[in-house]
Design an enzyme around this catalytic site. Sequence first.
Site, PDB file in Angstrom:
ATOM      1  N   THR A  70      12.008  -8.376  -6.438  1.00 46.56           N
ATOM      2  CA  THR A  70      11.815  -8.925  -5.735  1.00 46.56           C
ATOM      3  C   THR A  70      12.908 -10.110  -5.056  1.00 46.56           C
ATOM      4  O   THR A  70      13.353  -9.656  -4.273  1.00 46.56           O
ATOM      5  CB  THR A  70      10.907 -10.415  -6.097  1.00 46.56           C
ATOM      6  N   CYS A  79      -2.310   3.465  -8.706  1.00 44.83           N
ATOM      7  CA  CYS A  79      -2.559   4.475  -7.663  1.00 44.83           C
ATOM      8  C   CYS A  79      -3.752   5.377  -7.821  1.00 44.83           C
ATOM      9  O   CYS A  79      -4.312   4.759  -9.230  1.00 44.83           O
ATOM     10  CB  CYS A  79      -1.771   5.619  -7.109  1.00 44.83           C
ATOM     11  N   ASN A 125      10.700   7.275  -6.774  1.00 43.00           N
ATOM     12  CA  ASN A 125       9.329   6.884  -7.398  1.00 43.00           C
ATOM     13  C   ASN A 125       9.094   7.847  -7.104  1.00 43.00           C
ATOM     14  O   ASN A 125       8.526   8.012  -5.421  1.00 43.00           O
ATOM     15  CB  ASN A 125       9.460   5.092  -7.061  1.00 43.00           C
ATOM     16  N   GLY A 148       0.624  -1.217  -0.218  1.00 45.02           N
ATOM     17  CA  GLY A 148       0.312   0.205  -0.369  1.00 45.02           C
ATOM     18  C   GLY A 148       1.039   1.290   0.186  1.00 45.02           C
ATOM     19  O   GLY A 148       0.194   1.947   0.451  1.00 45.02           O
ATOM     20  N   ILE A 170       7.958  -3.858 -16.432  1.00 44.44           N
ATOM     21  CA  ILE A 170       6.506  -3.238 -15.241  1.00 44.44           C
ATOM     22  C   ILE A 170       6.437  -3.507 -14.096  1.00 44.44           C
ATOM     23  O   ILE A 170       6.852  -3.756 -13.162  1.00 44.44           O
ATOM     24  CB  ILE A 170       5.077  -4.689 -16.017  1.00 44.44           C
TER      25      ILE A 170
HETATM   26  C1  LIG Z   1       7.316  -5.509  -1.382  1.00 43.95           C
HETATM   27  C2  LIG Z   1       7.240  -4.700  -2.579  1.00 43.95           C
HETATM   28  C3  LIG Z   1       7.259  -3.137  -2.955  1.00 43.95           C
HETATM   29  C4  LIG Z   1       6.997  -2.507  -3.634  1.00 43.95           C
HETATM   30  N1  LIG Z   1       6.715  -1.365  -3.885  1.00 43.95           N
HETATM   31  C5  LIG Z   1       6.403  -0.551  -4.610  1.00 43.95           C
HETATM   32  C6  LIG Z   1       6.452   1.491  -5.083  1.00 43.95           C
HETATM   33  O1  LIG Z   1       6.550   1.658  -3.815  1.00 43.95           O
HETATM   34  N2  LIG Z   1       6.143   1.892  -6.452  1.00 43.95           N
HETATM   35  C7  LIG Z   1       6.166   0.982  -7.218  1.00 43.95           C
HETATM   36  O2  LIG Z   1       6.602   1.649  -8.295  1.00 43.95           O
HETATM   37  N3  LIG Z   1       6.763  -0.082  -7.380  1.00 43.95           N
HETATM   38  C8  LIG Z   1       6.826  -0.981  -6.315  1.00 43.95           C
HETATM   39  N4  LIG Z   1       7.194  -2.679  -5.986  1.00 43.95           N
HETATM   40  C9  LIG Z   1       6.285  -3.269  -7.660  1.00 43.95           C
HETATM   41  C10 LIG Z   1       8.493  -3.405  -8.149  1.00 43.95           C
HETATM   42  O3  LIG Z   1       9.312  -2.338  -8.151  1.00 43.95           O
HETATM   43  C11 LIG Z   1       8.736  -3.617  -9.300  1.00 43.95           C
HETATM   44  O4  LIG Z   1       7.468  -3.558 -10.862  1.00 43.95           O
HETATM   45  C12 LIG Z   1       7.907  -5.864  -9.101  1.00 43.95           C
HETATM   46  O5  LIG Z   1       8.103  -5.743  -7.991  1.00 43.95           O
HETATM   47  C13 LIG Z   1       8.174  -6.375 -10.335  1.00 43.95           C
HETATM   48  O6  LIG Z   1       9.622  -6.501 -10.647  1.00 43.95           O
HETATM   49  P1  LIG Z   1      10.207  -7.916  -9.595  1.00 43.95           P
HETATM   50  O7  LIG Z   1       9.537  -9.496 -10.184  1.00 43.95           O
HETATM   51  O8  LIG Z   1      12.277  -7.796 -10.173  1.00 43.95           O
HETATM   52  O9  LIG Z   1      10.238  -7.844  -8.385  1.00 43.95           O
HETATM   53  C14 LIG Z   1       7.060  -3.371  -5.017  1.00 43.95           C
HETATM   54  C15 LIG Z   1       7.549  -4.297  -5.221  1.00 43.95           C
HETATM   55  C16 LIG Z   1       7.426  -5.084  -3.720  1.00 43.95           C
HETATM   56  C17 LIG Z   1       7.669  -6.985  -4.180  1.00 43.95           C
END
Ligand SMILES: Cc1cc2nc3c(=O)[nH]c(=O)nc-3n(C[C@H](O)[C@H](O)[C@H](O)COP(=O)(O)O)c2cc1C
Length: 306
Positions: A265, A129, A98, A71, A190
Amino acid sequence: MDLSVRIGKGVLKNPVGVASGTFGYGQEFAQVMDLDKLGAIYTKAISMEPRRGNPTPRIVETPSGMLNSIGLANVGVEKFVTDKIPFLAGLDTATVVNVVGTTMDDYCNVIKRLDDIDTVWGYEINLSCPNVEAGGIQFGTDAAMIEEITTRMRGVTEKPLMVKLSPNVTDIAEMARGAERGGADAVTCINTLVGMVIDTARQQTVIARKTGGLSGPAIRPIGVRMTHEVSRAISIPVVGIGGITNTDDALQYLLAGAKAVQVGTWNFVEPAASQDIAAGIADYMARHGIARIDDFAALLDRRKDG
Ligand SMILES: Cc1cc2nc3c(=O)[nH]c(=O)nc-3n(C[C@H](O)[C@H](O)[C@H](O)COP(=O)(O)O)c2cc1C
Protein backbone atom coordinates in the site's frame (compact mmCIF):
# COMPACT_ATOMS: atom_id res chain seq x y z
CA MET A 1 28.01 -7.81 3.45
CA ASP A 2 25.69 -10.02 1.46
CA LEU A 3 22.13 -8.84 0.80
CA SER A 4 21.20 -11.70 -1.50
CA VAL A 5 18.42 -14.14 -0.66
CA ARG A 6 18.15 -17.71 -1.94
CA ILE A 7 14.65 -19.00 -2.68
CA GLY A 8 14.54 -22.49 -4.16
CA LYS A 9 16.76 -22.50 -7.24
CA GLY A 10 16.73 -18.70 -7.50
CA VAL A 11 18.59 -15.82 -5.89
CA LEU A 12 17.20 -12.34 -5.26
CA LYS A 13 19.91 -9.69 -5.24
CA ASN A 14 18.38 -7.96 -2.24
CA PRO A 15 15.43 -8.69 0.06
CA VAL A 16 13.15 -5.78 -0.90
CA GLY A 17 10.33 -6.25 -3.39
CA VAL A 18 7.14 -4.44 -4.32
CA ALA A 19 3.84 -6.19 -3.66
CA SER A 20 1.38 -7.58 -6.12
CA GLY A 21 -1.46 -5.24 -7.03
CA THR A 22 0.25 -2.12 -5.72
CA PHE A 23 2.86 -1.62 -8.42
CA GLY A 24 1.06 -2.39 -11.67
CA TYR A 25 3.45 -4.13 -14.04
CA GLY A 26 6.43 -2.00 -13.02
CA GLN A 27 6.46 0.45 -15.92
CA GLU A 28 4.04 2.77 -14.11
CA PHE A 29 6.76 3.51 -11.51
CA ALA A 30 9.78 3.82 -13.80
CA GLN A 31 9.61 7.64 -13.80
CA VAL A 32 9.77 8.01 -10.04
CA MET A 33 12.41 5.52 -8.98
CA ASP A 34 15.25 3.28 -10.11
CA LEU A 35 13.55 -0.09 -10.55
CA ASP A 36 16.94 -1.83 -10.75
CA LYS A 37 17.41 -1.09 -7.04
CA LEU A 38 14.65 -3.58 -6.21
CA GLY A 39 15.22 -7.22 -5.38
CA ALA A 40 11.95 -8.20 -7.06
CA ILE A 41 8.78 -6.92 -8.67
CA TYR A 42 5.76 -9.05 -7.78
CA THR A 43 3.34 -8.39 -10.63
CA LYS A 44 -0.36 -7.74 -10.47
CA ALA A 45 -2.22 -11.07 -10.32
CA ILE A 46 -2.27 -12.84 -13.69
CA SER A 47 -5.07 -15.19 -14.71
CA MET A 48 -5.58 -17.22 -17.89
CA GLU A 49 -8.30 -14.87 -19.16
CA PRO A 50 -8.41 -11.07 -18.67
CA ARG A 51 -10.51 -9.99 -15.65
CA ARG A 52 -12.36 -6.70 -15.31
CA GLY A 53 -12.55 -7.06 -11.55
CA ASN A 54 -15.35 -6.10 -9.17
CA PRO A 55 -17.89 -3.26 -9.52
CA THR A 56 -16.97 0.16 -8.07
CA PRO A 57 -16.59 1.62 -5.47
CA ARG A 58 -13.84 -0.84 -4.74
CA ILE A 59 -11.40 1.19 -2.63
CA VAL A 60 -11.87 3.18 0.57
CA GLU A 61 -9.37 4.78 2.92
CA THR A 62 -9.44 3.58 6.55
CA PRO A 63 -7.48 4.61 9.66
CA SER A 64 -3.83 3.85 8.83
CA GLY A 65 -4.79 1.78 5.85
CA MET A 66 -7.23 1.04 3.07
CA LEU A 67 -9.84 -1.48 2.10
CA ASN A 68 -9.86 -2.81 -1.46
CA SER A 69 -12.01 -5.12 -3.45
CA ILE A 70 -10.38 -4.82 -6.86
CA GLY A 71 -11.29 -8.41 -7.68
CA LEU A 72 -7.97 -9.29 -9.31
CA ALA A 73 -8.58 -7.19 -12.42
CA ASN A 74 -5.79 -7.95 -14.90
CA VAL A 75 -4.87 -8.13 -18.57
CA GLY A 76 -4.74 -11.94 -18.74
CA VAL A 77 -1.70 -14.07 -19.44
CA GLU A 78 -1.49 -13.54 -23.22
CA LYS A 79 -1.47 -9.76 -23.03
CA PHE A 80 0.91 -9.98 -20.10
CA VAL A 81 3.35 -11.88 -22.30
CA THR A 82 3.07 -9.56 -25.30
CA ASP A 83 2.64 -6.16 -23.59
CA LYS A 84 4.18 -6.34 -20.12
CA ILE A 85 7.03 -8.86 -20.17
CA PRO A 86 9.20 -6.92 -22.69
CA PHE A 87 9.53 -4.00 -20.27
CA LEU A 88 10.09 -6.20 -17.22
CA ALA A 89 12.66 -8.25 -19.13
CA GLY A 90 14.87 -5.18 -19.53
CA LEU A 91 15.20 -4.64 -15.78
CA ASP A 92 17.94 -5.87 -13.50
CA THR A 93 15.44 -7.16 -10.97
CA ALA A 94 13.54 -10.43 -10.59
CA THR A 95 10.06 -10.63 -12.09
CA VAL A 96 7.85 -12.74 -9.85
CA VAL A 97 4.48 -13.37 -11.44
CA ASN A 98 1.54 -13.40 -9.04
CA VAL A 99 -0.80 -16.15 -10.28
CA VAL A 100 -4.57 -16.55 -9.75
CA GLY A 101 -7.30 -18.83 -10.97
CA THR A 102 -10.60 -20.33 -10.02
CA THR A 103 -9.62 -23.96 -10.64
CA MET A 104 -6.35 -25.79 -10.02
CA ASP A 105 -5.96 -26.27 -13.79
CA ASP A 106 -6.24 -22.50 -14.27
CA TYR A 107 -3.30 -21.88 -11.97
CA CYS A 108 -1.20 -24.58 -13.64
CA ASN A 109 -2.03 -23.30 -17.12
CA VAL A 110 -0.81 -19.78 -16.30
CA ILE A 111 2.50 -21.23 -15.12
CA LYS A 112 2.78 -23.54 -18.15
CA ARG A 113 2.28 -20.54 -20.46
CA LEU A 114 5.05 -18.56 -18.74
CA ASP A 115 7.57 -21.16 -17.72
CA ASP A 116 9.71 -21.10 -20.88
CA ILE A 117 10.21 -17.35 -20.64
CA ASP A 118 13.68 -16.88 -19.17
CA THR A 119 12.98 -13.50 -17.64
CA VAL A 120 10.13 -14.85 -15.52
CA TRP A 121 12.12 -15.50 -12.36
CA GLY A 122 9.43 -17.31 -10.40
CA TYR A 123 5.83 -17.34 -9.19
CA GLU A 124 3.83 -16.17 -6.23
CA ILE A 125 0.56 -18.03 -5.88
CA ASN A 126 -2.36 -15.94 -4.68
CA LEU A 127 -4.79 -18.29 -2.96
CA SER A 128 -7.39 -15.70 -1.93
CA CYS A 129 -9.67 -16.73 -4.76
CA PRO A 130 -12.75 -18.98 -4.58
CA ASN A 131 -12.23 -22.56 -5.77
CA VAL A 132 -15.24 -23.10 -8.04
CA GLU A 133 -14.65 -26.87 -7.99
CA ALA A 134 -14.91 -26.93 -4.20
CA GLY A 135 -18.10 -24.91 -3.73
CA GLY A 136 -16.39 -21.52 -3.67
CA ILE A 137 -14.27 -22.04 -0.56
CA GLN A 138 -11.09 -19.98 -0.85
CA PHE A 139 -8.02 -21.97 -1.83
CA GLY A 140 -6.03 -20.38 0.96
CA THR A 141 -8.18 -21.32 3.95
CA ASP A 142 -7.73 -25.09 3.90
CA ALA A 143 -4.31 -26.67 4.51
CA ALA A 144 -5.07 -29.84 2.52
CA MET A 145 -6.20 -27.77 -0.46
CA ILE A 146 -3.06 -25.61 -0.20
CA GLU A 147 -0.93 -28.73 -0.20
CA GLU A 148 -2.74 -30.15 -3.21
CA ILE A 149 -2.57 -27.02 -5.34
CA THR A 150 1.08 -26.47 -4.43
CA THR A 151 1.90 -30.07 -5.38
CA ARG A 152 0.12 -29.57 -8.72
CA MET A 153 2.07 -26.40 -9.44
CA ARG A 154 5.33 -27.93 -8.30
CA GLY A 155 4.73 -30.51 -11.00
CA VAL A 156 4.79 -27.88 -13.77
CA THR A 157 7.73 -25.69 -12.78
CA GLU A 158 11.18 -25.87 -11.28
CA LYS A 159 11.35 -22.11 -10.86
CA PRO A 160 10.97 -20.53 -7.41
CA LEU A 161 7.43 -21.10 -6.21
CA MET A 162 6.07 -18.94 -3.41
CA VAL A 163 2.67 -19.46 -1.82
CA LYS A 164 0.98 -16.30 -0.53
CA LEU A 165 -0.82 -16.95 2.73
CA SER A 166 -4.16 -15.50 3.76
CA PRO A 167 -4.34 -14.15 7.33
CA ASN A 168 -8.09 -14.87 7.39
CA VAL A 169 -7.62 -18.26 9.05
CA THR A 170 -7.48 -19.61 12.60
CA ASP A 171 -4.01 -21.11 12.29
CA ILE A 172 -1.76 -19.60 9.63
CA ALA A 173 1.16 -21.89 10.59
CA GLU A 174 -0.93 -24.91 9.55
CA MET A 175 -1.50 -23.30 6.13
CA ALA A 176 2.24 -22.65 5.79
CA ARG A 177 2.97 -26.31 6.58
CA GLY A 178 0.56 -27.32 3.81
CA ALA A 179 2.52 -25.17 1.34
CA GLU A 180 5.82 -26.65 2.52
CA ARG A 181 4.53 -30.22 2.21
CA GLY A 182 3.36 -29.43 -1.33
CA GLY A 183 6.87 -28.39 -2.33
CA ALA A 184 6.75 -24.58 -2.13
CA ASP A 185 10.11 -22.81 -2.04
CA ALA A 186 8.81 -19.98 0.17
CA VAL A 187 5.63 -18.50 1.62
CA THR A 188 4.56 -14.87 1.47
CA CYS A 189 3.02 -13.67 4.70
CA ILE A 190 0.46 -11.91 4.58
CA ASN A 191 -2.31 -11.04 2.17
CA THR A 192 -5.05 -8.58 3.24
CA LEU A 193 -7.50 -9.04 6.15
CA VAL A 194 -11.22 -9.00 5.36
CA GLY A 195 -12.91 -5.81 6.57
CA MET A 196 -16.01 -3.67 6.10
CA VAL A 197 -16.74 0.07 6.15
CA ILE A 198 -20.30 1.41 6.38
CA ASP A 199 -21.48 4.81 5.15
CA THR A 200 -23.98 5.74 7.85
CA ALA A 201 -25.56 8.61 5.84
CA ARG A 202 -26.45 6.24 2.99
CA GLN A 203 -26.82 3.24 5.31
CA GLN A 204 -24.77 1.19 2.85
CA THR A 205 -21.41 -0.45 2.76
CA VAL A 206 -18.90 1.78 1.02
CA ILE A 207 -17.43 -1.08 -1.03
CA ALA A 208 -19.89 -2.32 -3.67
CA ARG A 209 -19.06 -5.96 -2.86
CA LYS A 210 -19.62 -5.15 0.86
CA THR A 211 -16.25 -6.38 2.13
CA GLY A 212 -12.70 -5.69 1.07
CA GLY A 213 -9.13 -6.52 2.05
CA LEU A 214 -7.54 -4.31 4.69
CA SER A 215 -3.93 -3.32 4.06
CA GLY A 216 -1.43 -0.66 5.11
CA PRO A 217 0.20 0.25 8.45
CA ALA A 218 -2.93 -0.86 10.35
CA ILE A 219 -2.09 -4.51 9.67
CA ARG A 220 1.67 -4.37 10.31
CA PRO A 221 1.63 -5.80 13.87
CA ILE A 222 -0.46 -8.71 12.61
CA GLY A 223 1.89 -9.34 9.69
CA VAL A 224 4.94 -9.24 11.94
CA ARG A 225 3.33 -11.62 14.45
CA MET A 226 2.28 -14.05 11.73
CA THR A 227 5.74 -13.91 10.12
CA HIS A 228 7.26 -14.77 13.50
CA GLU A 229 4.85 -17.67 13.97
CA VAL A 230 5.16 -19.04 10.42
CA SER A 231 8.96 -18.76 10.24
CA ARG A 232 9.21 -21.00 13.29
CA ALA A 233 6.75 -23.56 11.90
CA ILE A 234 8.45 -24.26 8.56
CA SER A 235 11.98 -24.49 7.21
CA ILE A 236 11.46 -22.75 3.85
CA PRO A 237 11.92 -18.93 3.68
CA VAL A 238 9.15 -16.49 4.62
CA VAL A 239 8.64 -13.29 2.65
CA GLY A 240 7.15 -10.75 5.08
CA ILE A 241 4.57 -8.19 4.04
CA GLY A 242 1.91 -6.00 5.57
CA GLY A 243 2.09 -2.30 6.38
CA ILE A 244 5.74 -1.68 5.55
CA THR A 245 6.41 2.05 5.07
CA ASN A 246 10.10 2.48 5.92
CA THR A 247 13.34 0.71 6.85
CA ASP A 248 12.37 0.21 10.47
CA ASP A 249 9.14 -1.55 9.49
CA ALA A 250 11.04 -3.85 7.12
CA LEU A 251 13.63 -4.62 9.81
CA GLN A 252 10.83 -5.73 12.14
CA TYR A 253 9.89 -8.38 9.58
CA LEU A 254 13.50 -9.52 9.10
CA LEU A 255 13.98 -9.77 12.86
CA ALA A 256 10.70 -11.68 13.13
CA GLY A 257 12.16 -14.29 10.79
CA ALA A 258 11.48 -13.14 7.21
CA LYS A 259 14.22 -13.56 4.60
CA ALA A 260 12.70 -10.94 2.30
CA VAL A 261 9.99 -8.26 2.44
CA GLN A 262 7.50 -6.52 0.17
CA VAL A 263 6.16 -2.99 0.20
CA GLY A 264 2.48 -2.77 -0.79
CA THR A 265 0.00 0.00 0.00
CA TRP A 266 2.81 2.44 0.78
CA ASN A 267 3.72 2.54 -2.93
CA PHE A 268 0.61 4.69 -3.35
CA VAL A 269 1.82 7.17 -0.71
CA GLU A 270 5.56 7.25 -1.32
CA PRO A 271 6.34 5.53 -4.62
CA ALA A 272 10.10 5.33 -4.05
CA ALA A 273 9.91 3.99 -0.47
CA SER A 274 11.03 0.48 -1.48
CA GLN A 275 14.26 1.82 -3.00
CA ASP A 276 15.08 3.71 0.20
CA ILE A 277 14.28 0.64 2.31
CA ALA A 278 16.76 -1.51 0.36
CA ALA A 279 19.47 1.07 1.09
CA GLY A 280 18.32 1.41 4.71
CA ILE A 281 18.62 -2.33 5.37
CA ALA A 282 22.19 -2.34 4.00
CA ASP A 283 23.05 0.59 6.26
CA TYR A 284 21.57 -1.13 9.33
CA MET A 285 23.50 -4.32 8.58
CA ALA A 286 26.74 -2.36 8.30
CA ARG A 287 26.10 -0.56 11.60
CA HIS A 288 25.18 -3.74 13.47
CA GLY A 289 27.79 -6.03 11.93
CA ILE A 290 25.23 -8.29 10.29
CA ALA A 291 26.93 -10.10 7.41
CA ARG A 292 23.98 -11.87 5.78
CA ILE A 293 20.18 -11.64 5.68
CA ASP A 294 20.09 -15.15 7.17
CA ASP A 295 21.73 -13.79 10.31
CA PHE A 296 18.72 -11.64 11.22
CA ALA A 297 16.50 -14.48 12.44
CA ALA A 298 18.74 -15.52 15.33
CA LEU A 299 18.98 -11.98 16.70
CA LEU A 300 15.49 -11.84 18.18
CA ASP A 301 15.80 -15.24 19.81
CA ARG A 302 18.97 -14.13 21.61
CA ARG A 303 16.87 -11.83 23.77
CA LYS A 304 15.01 -13.53 26.59
CA ASP A 305 11.94 -11.37 26.17
CA GLY A 306 12.07 -11.40 22.31
C1 LIG B 1 -5.09 -2.26 -4.37
C2 LIG B 1 -4.51 -3.58 -3.97
C3 LIG B 1 -4.49 -4.64 -4.90
C4 LIG B 1 -3.95 -5.88 -4.55
N1 LIG B 1 -3.90 -6.88 -5.49
C5 LIG B 1 -3.29 -8.07 -5.17
C6 LIG B 1 -3.13 -9.10 -6.16
O1 LIG B 1 -3.48 -8.93 -7.33
N2 LIG B 1 -2.56 -10.29 -5.76
C7 LIG B 1 -2.12 -10.48 -4.48
O2 LIG B 1 -1.60 -11.56 -4.16
N3 LIG B 1 -2.24 -9.51 -3.53
C8 LIG B 1 -2.81 -8.32 -3.86
N4 LIG B 1 -2.89 -7.33 -2.90
C9 LIG B 1 -2.36 -7.58 -1.55
C10 LIG B 1 -0.97 -6.99 -1.37
O3 LIG B 1 -0.03 -7.56 -2.28
C11 LIG B 1 -0.45 -7.19 0.08
O4 LIG B 1 -0.42 -8.56 0.39
C12 LIG B 1 -1.32 -6.48 1.11
O5 LIG B 1 -1.79 -5.24 0.61
C13 LIG B 1 -0.60 -6.23 2.43
O6 LIG B 1 0.55 -5.44 2.27
P1 LIG B 1 0.56 -3.84 2.51
O7 LIG B 1 -0.05 -3.59 3.84
O8 LIG B 1 1.99 -3.44 2.42
O9 LIG B 1 -0.26 -3.25 1.40
C14 LIG B 1 -3.44 -6.08 -3.24
C15 LIG B 1 -3.46 -5.01 -2.31
C16 LIG B 1 -3.98 -3.78 -2.66
C17 LIG B 1 -3.96 -2.67 -1.65
